[in-house]
Design an enzyme around this catalytic site. Structure first.
Site: not given
Length: 321
Positions: A11, A35-36, A70, A138, A142, A167
């Protein structure tokens, strides 16, 4: 510049790639498509399918000016159930990428971090000086990557910038949000509007906010992508800078649902459920530092406009099916 975008079929990565190409950069997208989506890679970008770390070890030998990273596992719930996958997929992959960059002399990095590194904040809006205390795996992975980047910048002269945000929403023409496992509020609400979901859940309506529902920061994906482009040119040798990115305000769950109703013209039934454990009342990122240092100002701050872009993307996808 000649750049690598890991996760560029996802995304945010796809939108960032599109904006990089428009700015005249040469872009190679690396994505394993776990996931892409291959059709999300913008025309004009070279696409290499594979694991970011494995591909980088040979790809970067071709000579690149920088990397925008990313690629990551990003489902909070899954990270708590299967932490090993997140430590391997996020941290080990990033360490191998950093080593490949060091080996081949690639000195510029922009990292897609997250405000989840702060956990439950003591104050809002959240400044970069806020304590980092992630409440899920998660966020912890990071934060670990951010620490590693700092070490590489100091030891090897890496020019690095991490961008932390909550978000991301909206779309950019043919590039938008379409996750196999959807957890984000706006696309979940739009699934009700398209008939793919019966109702949307409001987790708690007794928060100390104006309408009783939780408030969150929503930033348009184009504004976010443009911040990455600015960070590329702002990165300085031997330094790792961290910036929060936010809309400048927060929107409640009810406000988001109402905006979706207005934009789509659908009733969108909503059911109030119990609060989820650990959900703070307000999560908003302060972005003053990014605005001052990067010269970045979000241009798409209207909630209805953000939703309208997401809805247009959703409708286009339905028409193609």
């Amino acid at each position: 510049m000649k750049l690598v975008v890991t996760g560029g079929a996802g995304y945010i990565g796809s939108v960032c790639t599109a904006r990089l190409l428009e700015a005249g950069h040469e872009v190679t997208v690396v994505d394993d498509l776990s996931t892409g989506h291959a059709d999300a890679v913008p025309e004009g970008a070279r696409f290499v399918q594979g694991d970011a770390a494995e591909v980088a070890s040979t790809l970067l030998a071709e000579g690149f000016d920088g990397v925008l990273h990313f690629a990551a596992k990003s489902l909070v719930g899954e990270s708590m159930q299967d932490p090993g996958t997140y430590w391997r997929g996020n941290v080990l992959t990033s360490l191998r990428l950093l080593e490949a960059m060091r080996t081949h002399g690639v000195q510029r990095l922009v990292f897609s971090s997250t405000a989840a590194t702060y956990g439950e904040p003591e104050t809002t809006p959240i400044p970069e000086t806020a304590p980092t205390a992630p409440t899920n795996t998660y966020g912890a992975t990071k934060l670990a990557i951010d620490h590693a980047i700092t070490s590489y910048a100091r030891a090897h002269g890496l020019s690095a910038v991490s961008l932390r945000y909550f978000n991301v929403a909206g779309a950019y023409g043919p590039y938008g949000e379409r996750h196999t496992t959807e957890t984000h509020l706006i696309p979940l609400i739009l699934q009700v509007a398209t008939g793919h979901r019966d109702q949307v859940h409001i987790y708690g309506d007794d928060y100390p906010t104006e309408d009783g529902t939780a408030i969150r920061d929503y930033i348009h994906v184009v504004d976010l992508a443009d911040a990455h482009l600015l960070a590329l040119t702002h990165a300085e040798p031997g330094t790792h800078q961290i910036f929060n990115l936010g809309n400048g305000t927060g929107f409640s769950v009810r406000q988001v649902i109402d905006a979706c109703r207005e934009v789509t013209g659908h009733a969108i039934p909503a059911v109030v459920s119990q609060r989820r454990a650990g959900d703070p009342a307000v999560l908003v990122a302060a972005s003053d530092k990014a605005q001052q240092a990067l010269g970045w100002t979000p241009q798409h701050t209207d909630l209805a406009g953000i939703v309208a872009d997401a809805w247009e993307f959703t409708r286009r996808r339905l028409e193609k099916q």
